[in-house]
Design a protein around this motif. Structure first.
Motif, PDB file in Angstrom:
ATOM      1  N   CYS A 244       0.836  -1.212   0.000  1.00 23.02           N
ATOM      2  CA  CYS A 244       0.000   0.000   0.000  1.00 23.02           C
ATOM      3  C   CYS A 244       0.864   1.252   0.000  1.00 23.02           C
ATOM      4  O   CYS A 244       0.589   2.214  -0.732  1.00 23.02           O
ATOM      5  N   LEU A 245       1.903   1.237   0.819  1.00 22.09           N
ATOM      6  CA  LEU A 245       2.791   2.393   0.882  1.00 22.09           C
ATOM      7  C   LEU A 245       3.523   2.583  -0.443  1.00 22.09           C
ATOM      8  O   LEU A 245       3.658   3.713  -0.940  1.00 22.09           O
ATOM      9  N   ALA A 246       3.991   1.494  -1.017  1.00 20.78           N
ATOM     10  CA  ALA A 246       4.688   1.577  -2.301  1.00 20.78           C
ATOM     11  C   ALA A 246       3.756   2.091  -3.392  1.00 20.78           C
ATOM     12  O   ALA A 246       4.155   2.914  -4.231  1.00 20.78           O
ATOM     13  N   LEU A 247       2.513   1.625  -3.383  1.00 20.64           N
ATOM     14  CA  LEU A 247       1.560   2.076  -4.394  1.00 20.64           C
ATOM     15  C   LEU A 247       1.317   3.573  -4.281  1.00 20.64           C
ATOM     16  O   LEU A 247       1.190   4.270  -5.296  1.00 20.64           O
ATOM     17  N   GLY A 248       1.267   4.096  -3.060  1.00 22.83           N
ATOM     18  CA  GLY A 248       1.045   5.522  -2.880  1.00 22.83           C
ATOM     19  C   GLY A 248       2.151   6.362  -3.494  1.00 22.83           C
ATOM     20  O   GLY A 248       1.886   7.325  -4.230  1.00 22.83           O
ATOM     21  N   TYR A 249       3.392   6.003  -3.216  1.00 19.97           N
ATOM     22  CA  TYR A 249       4.515   6.793  -3.724  1.00 19.97           C
ATOM     23  C   TYR A 249       4.776   6.536  -5.209  1.00 19.97           C
ATOM     24  O   TYR A 249       5.020   7.475  -5.980  1.00 19.97           O
ATOM     25  N   ALA A 253       4.763   8.841  -8.939  1.00 23.38           N
ATOM     26  CA  ALA A 253       5.942   8.910  -9.804  1.00 23.38           C
ATOM     27  C   ALA A 253       5.621   8.500 -11.234  1.00 23.38           C
ATOM     28  O   ALA A 253       6.229   9.014 -12.185  1.00 23.38           O
ATOM     29  N   LEU A 254       4.656   7.594 -11.412  1.00 25.16           N
ATOM     30  CA  LEU A 254       4.391   7.015 -12.731  1.00 25.16           C
ATOM     31  C   LEU A 254       3.233   7.671 -13.468  1.00 25.16           C
ATOM     32  O   LEU A 254       3.328   7.931 -14.678  1.00 25.16           O
ATOM     33  N   VAL A 255       2.135   7.947 -12.784  1.00 20.91           N
ATOM     34  CA  VAL A 255       0.889   8.298 -13.462  1.00 20.91           C
ATOM     35  C   VAL A 255       0.826   9.740 -13.961  1.00 20.91           C
ATOM     36  O   VAL A 255       0.362   9.983 -15.079  1.00 20.91           O
ATOM     37  N   PRO A 256       1.243  10.754 -13.195  1.00 26.61           N
ATOM     38  CA  PRO A 256       1.043  12.137 -13.640  1.00 26.61           C
ATOM     39  C   PRO A 256       1.686  12.434 -14.994  1.00 26.61           C
ATOM     40  O   PRO A 256       2.832  12.055 -15.254  1.00 26.61           O
ATOM     41  N   GLU A 257       0.912  13.119 -15.837  1.00 22.07           N
ATOM     42  CA  GLU A 257       1.421  13.592 -17.124  1.00 22.07           C
ATOM     43  C   GLU A 257       2.008  14.984 -16.901  1.00 22.07           C
ATOM     44  O   GLU A 257       1.282  15.971 -16.796  1.00 22.07           O
ATOM     45  N   LEU A 258       3.321  15.057 -16.835  1.00 23.11           N
ATOM     46  CA  LEU A 258       3.998  16.302 -16.500  1.00 23.11           C
ATOM     47  C   LEU A 258       4.758  16.843 -17.704  1.00 23.11           C
ATOM     48  O   LEU A 258       5.189  16.075 -18.575  1.00 23.11           O
ATOM     49  N   PRO A 259       4.962  18.150 -17.762  1.00 21.54           N
ATOM     50  CA  PRO A 259       5.756  18.716 -18.860  1.00 21.54           C
ATOM     51  C   PRO A 259       7.197  18.222 -18.876  1.00 21.54           C
ATOM     52  O   PRO A 259       7.807  18.112 -19.937  1.00 21.54           O
ATOM     53  N   HIS A 260       7.738  17.940 -17.706  1.00 24.77           N
ATOM     54  CA  HIS A 260       9.132  17.484 -17.601  1.00 24.77           C
ATOM     55  C   HIS A 260       9.141  16.160 -16.824  1.00 24.77           C
ATOM     56  O   HIS A 260       9.472  16.115 -15.640  1.00 24.77           O
ATOM     57  N   PRO A 261       8.797  15.037 -17.473  1.00 25.06           N
ATOM     58  CA  PRO A 261       8.564  13.769 -16.755  1.00 25.06           C
ATOM     59  C   PRO A 261       9.841  12.966 -16.511  1.00 25.06           C
ATOM     60  O   PRO A 261       9.910  11.771 -16.826  1.00 25.06           O
ATOM     61  N   TRP A 262      10.845  13.581 -15.921  1.00 26.06           N
ATOM     62  CA  TRP A 262      12.114  12.880 -15.724  1.00 26.06           C
ATOM     63  C   TRP A 262      11.986  11.736 -14.723  1.00 26.06           C
ATOM     64  O   TRP A 262      12.656  10.710 -14.853  1.00 26.06           O
ATOM     65  N   LEU A 263      11.099  11.865 -13.727  1.00 21.88           N
ATOM     66  CA  LEU A 263      10.955  10.808 -12.730  1.00 21.88           C
ATOM     67  C   LEU A 263      10.254   9.590 -13.327  1.00 21.88           C
ATOM     68  O   LEU A 263      10.662   8.445 -13.084  1.00 21.88           O
ATOM     69  N   ALA A 276       5.267  -2.086 -14.077  1.00 22.46           N
ATOM     70  CA  ALA A 276       4.104  -2.924 -14.392  1.00 22.46           C
ATOM     71  C   ALA A 276       3.288  -3.219 -13.137  1.00 22.46           C
ATOM     72  O   ALA A 276       2.044  -3.218 -13.172  1.00 22.46           O
ATOM     73  N   TYR A 277       3.970  -3.467 -12.031  1.00 20.69           N
ATOM     74  CA  TYR A 277       3.283  -3.720 -10.754  1.00 20.69           C
ATOM     75  C   TYR A 277       2.449  -2.505 -10.341  1.00 20.69           C
ATOM     76  O   TYR A 277       1.282  -2.639  -9.938  1.00 20.69           O
ATOM     77  N   THR A 278       3.022  -1.319 -10.443  1.00 22.01           N
ATOM     78  CA  THR A 278       2.316  -0.100 -10.033  1.00 22.01           C
ATOM     79  C   THR A 278       1.089   0.143 -10.896  1.00 22.01           C
ATOM     80  O   THR A 278       0.004   0.466 -10.384  1.00 22.01           O
ATOM     81  N   GLU A 279       1.228  -0.019 -12.194  1.00 23.04           N
ATOM     82  CA  GLU A 279       0.092   0.200 -13.090  1.00 23.04           C
ATOM     83  C   GLU A 279      -1.004  -0.826 -12.831  1.00 23.04           C
ATOM     84  O   GLU A 279      -2.203  -0.489 -12.832  1.00 23.04           O
ATOM     85  N   ARG A 280      -0.629  -2.062 -12.576  1.00 21.38           N
ATOM     86  CA  ARG A 280      -1.614  -3.113 -12.325  1.00 21.38           C
ATOM     87  C   ARG A 280      -2.379  -2.855 -11.027  1.00 21.38           C
ATOM     88  O   ARG A 280      -3.617  -2.928 -10.995  1.00 21.38           O
ATOM     89  N   GLN A 281      -1.670  -2.546  -9.970  1.00 18.92           N
ATOM     90  CA  GLN A 281      -2.322  -2.308  -8.686  1.00 18.92           C
ATOM     91  C   GLN A 281      -3.135  -1.016  -8.694  1.00 18.92           C
ATOM     92  O   GLN A 281      -4.189  -0.926  -8.061  1.00 18.92           O
TER      93      GLN A 281
END
Length: 429
Positions: A244-249, A253-263, A276-281
């Motif tokens: 749960c904690l990993a999914l939160g952080y 890091a993965l989902v936001p569409e940012l102008p400068h998506p270096w992370l 893949a784990y983060t997107e699935r969960q």
């Protein structure tokens, strides 16, 4: 009694803009029945006595922060609502260690990505806060959160990601050069760099540091996860609080569409299994969340989400007045220090983990700080009063009044009506 989980509101198609809130949402979604809790996007830390989100409300009891919420649910349900109940002693130790590692590394990277990187903050993060906050928090809270994130990451030496900091530094250097007379003012060219060129330069300057920081987080996580379905268990073991904690952080890091998506780019390149784990969960537990799911009074829109949303209450006049008062008080330097020392003293007295002697010593220190502030105020007021008295005395001419008896003792000088000529002086010799 239905439990209420108060969180920061949705952003970036996620149910919250805060990692700890996302972790708490995931934990309650996996442990509690759907009708045992509601999710409230209050987006206002003042709703909780601790002034922190996430905050779990059970009647008159409030519990803040993810780890405290996990412990409270375990005790409240007599172990029934506990994702970690089947962990062995070694797995529990790993759970604690990996959680601490994740929080310490991931929070700094999220701060750098969402807040310190100016293009991301002004184009994505700040508008997201504006969509979930009520007045006057729309104008008060985002700058505070922005400043706090920059303070937390200052030690990393990546402030050049902040274009405001770059511009301030350049202005200081420009002013220093003019003041020192090194370069004539009219010969100093004005900077013509655009935002894109500045970001390109800072990306090149910070590339090695960012590579090292992202590798410190994603490479160990990739190794921990491996080919398992969860971080500590195979598929039959099920998720734990670490998941749960990993999914939160990791979601932020993965989902936001940012102008400068270096992370996000670093996560995809360095940790494909974790990605893949983060997107699935995320799809399984959160789904796709819009602001309307959390804030719309239309129950049909709220029911289209897999999360049990409840519309937050509108801010009351007393709440708005308190917010404005606290903001004004914290903007006054002396009063801000006094309030801070008072809060420190209250926290010391309420913390049951501090021993009696230590509590008294810390309380004495807080009182001493407050006295020092008042002493400084008294010194300043006394200095201003002395200066005002001197100015009043000086404006009256500074003349001394003599009594009648003293006037005769003064030496009397009589000046000639006409100035003496040199010839007159010689004739008198």
């Amino acid at each position: 009694m239905v439990l209420e989980l108060h969180v920061w509101g949705p952003a970036f198609s996620l149910p919250s803009i805060d990692a700890q809130c996302l972790a708490a949402i995931a934990y309650l979604s996996l442990t509690l029945p759907q009708d045992a809790w509601v999710l409230v996007a209050s987006s206002d830390p003042s709703v909780s006595p601790t002034c922190e989100l996430p905050a779990l409300k059970n009647d008159s009891t409030w519990v803040s922060r993810f780890r405290n919420i996990v412990d409270y649910l375990r005790q409240y349900s007599n172990g029934e609502w506990d994702l970690d109940q089947n962990l062995t002693g070694l797995e529990k130790a790993d759970n604690i260690a990996f959680s601490a590692f994740l929080e310490s590394r991931a929070q700094s990277l999220l701060d750098l990505s969402l807040y310190v990187t100016s293009q991301n903050y002004y184009n994505s993060t700040s508008p997201s806060y504006g969509a979930i906050l009520q007045w006057p928090n729309q104008w008060i809270l985002p700058p505070k959160i922005h400043t706090a994130a920059k303070d937390r990451t200052e030690h990393l030496g990546l402030s050049s990601l902040d274009l405001d900091a770059i511009e301030e530094q350049r202005k200081r250097e420009h002013s220093a050069a003019v003041a020192a007379g090194h370069v004539p003012k009219n010969l100093i060219p004005r900077p013509r760099d655009t935002v894109s060129s500045l970001l390109g330069k800072t990306s090149q300057q910070n590339q090695f540091k960012l590579e090292a920081l992202t590798a410190e987080l994603f490479e160990p996580l990739e190794e921990i996860l491996g080919d398992k379905k969860y971080f500590l268990h195979m598929s039959e073991g099920g998720p734990t609080s670490l998941d749960c904690l990993a999914l939160g952080y990791l979601s932020l890091a993965l989902v936001p569409e940012l102008p400068h998506p270096w992370l996000r780019d670093a996560m995809r390149n360095k940790a494909p299994f974790v990605t893949a784990y983060t997107e699935r969960q995320r799809q399984k537990i959160f789904g796709i969340v819009n602001v309307e799911h959390a804030l719309s009074p239309n129950s049909a829109k709220r029911s289209s989400s897999i999360l049990p949303w409840q519309v937050p209450q509108r801010a009351r006049l007393a709440t708005v007045s308190s917010t404005l008062y606290n903001t004004l008080a914290d903007a006054i330097p002396v009063w801000k220090d006094i309030r801070m020392h008072r809060r420190i003293k209250d926290e010391i007295e309420e913390n049951s983990e501090i021993a009696g002697i230590e509590r008294r010593m810390l309380s004495i220190v807080a009182d001493t700080w407050t006295k020092d502030v008042w002493l400084s105020v008294g010194t300043v007021v006394g200095g201003i009063a002395a200066l005002a008295g001197y100015l009043v005395w000086n404006s009256s001419g500074g003349e001394v009044e003599y009594e009648d008896g003293d006037e005769d003792d003064e030496l009397q000088f009589t000046l000639p009506d006409q100035p003496m000529q040199v010839g007159d002086m010689l004739a008198g010799l």
